[in-house]
Design a protein around this motif. Structure first.
Motif, PDB file in Angstrom:
ATOM      1  N   VAL A   1     -21.315  32.894  10.979  1.00  0.00           N
ATOM      2  CA  VAL A   1     -22.408  33.553  10.251  1.00  0.00           C
ATOM      3  C   VAL A   1     -21.832  34.674   9.396  1.00  0.00           C
ATOM      4  O   VAL A   1     -22.155  34.806   8.209  1.00  0.00           O
ATOM      5  CB  VAL A   1     -23.490  34.083  11.216  1.00  0.00           C
TER       6      VAL A   1
ATOM      7  N   THR B   1     -28.163  31.492  -2.394  1.00  0.00           N
ATOM      8  CA  THR B   1     -27.303  32.327  -1.562  1.00  0.00           C
ATOM      9  C   THR B   1     -28.049  33.543  -1.032  1.00  0.00           C
ATOM     10  O   THR B   1     -27.979  33.853   0.157  1.00  0.00           O
ATOM     11  CB  THR B   1     -26.066  32.764  -2.373  1.00  0.00           C
TER      12      THR B   1
ATOM     13  N   GLY C   1     -31.798  29.970   6.629  1.00  0.00           N
ATOM     14  CA  GLY C   1     -30.806  30.963   7.067  1.00  0.00           C
ATOM     15  C   GLY C   1     -31.014  31.370   8.515  1.00  0.00           C
ATOM     16  O   GLY C   1     -30.053  31.473   9.289  1.00  0.00           O
TER      17      GLY C   1
ATOM     18  N   ILE D   1     -24.726  23.193  10.240  1.00  0.00           N
ATOM     19  CA  ILE D   1     -23.629  23.459   9.302  1.00  0.00           C
ATOM     20  C   ILE D   1     -23.623  22.429   8.181  1.00  0.00           C
ATOM     21  O   ILE D   1     -23.517  22.778   6.996  1.00  0.00           O
ATOM     22  CB  ILE D   1     -22.277  23.483  10.043  1.00  0.00           C
TER      23      ILE D   1
ATOM     24  N   THR E   1     -26.519  23.016   5.766  1.00  0.00           N
ATOM     25  CA  THR E   1     -26.269  24.157   4.895  1.00  0.00           C
ATOM     26  C   THR E   1     -25.277  23.797   3.795  1.00  0.00           C
ATOM     27  O   THR E   1     -25.476  24.123   2.631  1.00  0.00           O
ATOM     28  CB  THR E   1     -25.749  25.353   5.719  1.00  0.00           C
TER      29      THR E   1
ATOM     30  N   ALA F   1     -18.634  34.730   2.215  1.00  0.00           N
ATOM     31  CA  ALA F   1     -18.699  33.767   1.105  1.00  0.00           C
ATOM     32  C   ALA F   1     -19.732  34.204   0.072  1.00  0.00           C
ATOM     33  O   ALA F   1     -19.530  34.039  -1.135  1.00  0.00           O
ATOM     34  CB  ALA F   1     -19.024  32.378   1.642  1.00  0.00           C
ATOM     35  N   CYS F   2     -20.834  34.773   0.548  1.00  0.00           N
ATOM     36  CA  CYS F   2     -21.882  35.286  -0.348  1.00  0.00           C
ATOM     37  C   CYS F   2     -21.315  36.409  -1.220  1.00  0.00           C
ATOM     38  O   CYS F   2     -21.572  36.466  -2.423  1.00  0.00           O
ATOM     39  CB  CYS F   2     -23.057  35.768   0.497  1.00  0.00           C
TER      40      CYS F   2
ATOM     41  N   ALA G   1     -20.140  33.294   6.453  1.00  0.00           N
ATOM     42  CA  ALA G   1     -21.092  32.924   5.398  1.00  0.00           C
ATOM     43  C   ALA G   1     -21.446  34.144   4.561  1.00  0.00           C
ATOM     44  O   ALA G   1     -21.596  34.056   3.338  1.00  0.00           O
ATOM     45  CB  ALA G   1     -22.343  32.299   6.005  1.00  0.00           C
TER      46      ALA G   1
END
Length: 195
Positions: free
Chosen positions: A176, A48, A161, A8, A11, A182-183, A179
């Motif tokens: 996950v 991303t 990833g 984490i 990333t 968020a993308c 994430a």
């Protein structure tokens, strides 16, 4: 420190280190392997999408873990060839923004496509990303070295990833999927000019 915490933090550090997305054509140097290697790290949209491919491949598991990232890289390099040859392709930038949202949704919703359908989806987006890279190469410079650099860098981001998804494991699959959300938010923000 646990593997999950390290993944984490890695990333987050990588995401924080990248520069805001910029217009692709003419951005940066394009005459060396190192310039190509650094290029995917220069835009939040690139980072991303590359990480999202890896996350989604890890969610799917099996052959997707290698087939989806390999499809993205291979077709991205084909797209770069078209870009270097100055073959016009419409809607490159909108397709790149769409890839950010679409691949984020695939991760956020844990969409379970058959491996060949995932290959086709990812390859289509890879072509547009590659074309954008290829159009940046100045004729007569080290375009092939640049392409090799961004191919390797892209593969490593896919691997990041995958590693992050495996490190989080099934106990933290919500992170996950978060994430992925968020993308989606990032892609939407880029599309409307807020990021």
């Amino acid at each position: 420190m646990s593997t999950t915490k390290r993944a984490i933090l890695s990333t987050i550090a990588l995401a924080g280190a990248v520069l805001p997305a910029q217009a692709h054509v003419g951005a940066g140097l394009t005459s060396s392997f190192s310039a190509g290697f650094g290029h995917p790290l220069s835009g939040l949209d690139h980072v991303t999408v590359m990480i999202a491919v890896g996350l989604w491949a890890a969610q799917k598991g099996g052959r997707a873990i290698w087939a989806w990232p390999a499809a993205f890289v291979a077709v991205m390099l084909v797209g770069a060839g078209f870009g270097m040859a100055q073959v016009p392709v419409p809607f490159v930038e909108p397709a790149i923004l769409a890839s950010t949202v679409a691949l984020g949704l695939m991760v956020a919703l844990a969409v379970d496509l058959p491996v060949p359908a995932g290959v086709a989806t990812i390859a289509a987006f890879g072509f547009f990303h590659g074309h954008a890279h290829g159009t940046e190469v100045i004729a007569g410079t080290g375009g092939l070295e640049f392409m090799a650099g961004f191919g390797v860098s892209t593969a490593l981001l896919h691997g990041l990833g995958i590693a992050a998804a495996f490190a989080l494991g099934s106990r933290l699959h919500g992170l996950v999927r978060g994430a992925g959300a968020a993308c989606v938010a990032l892609g939407a923000g880029l599309a409307i000019g807020m990021i």
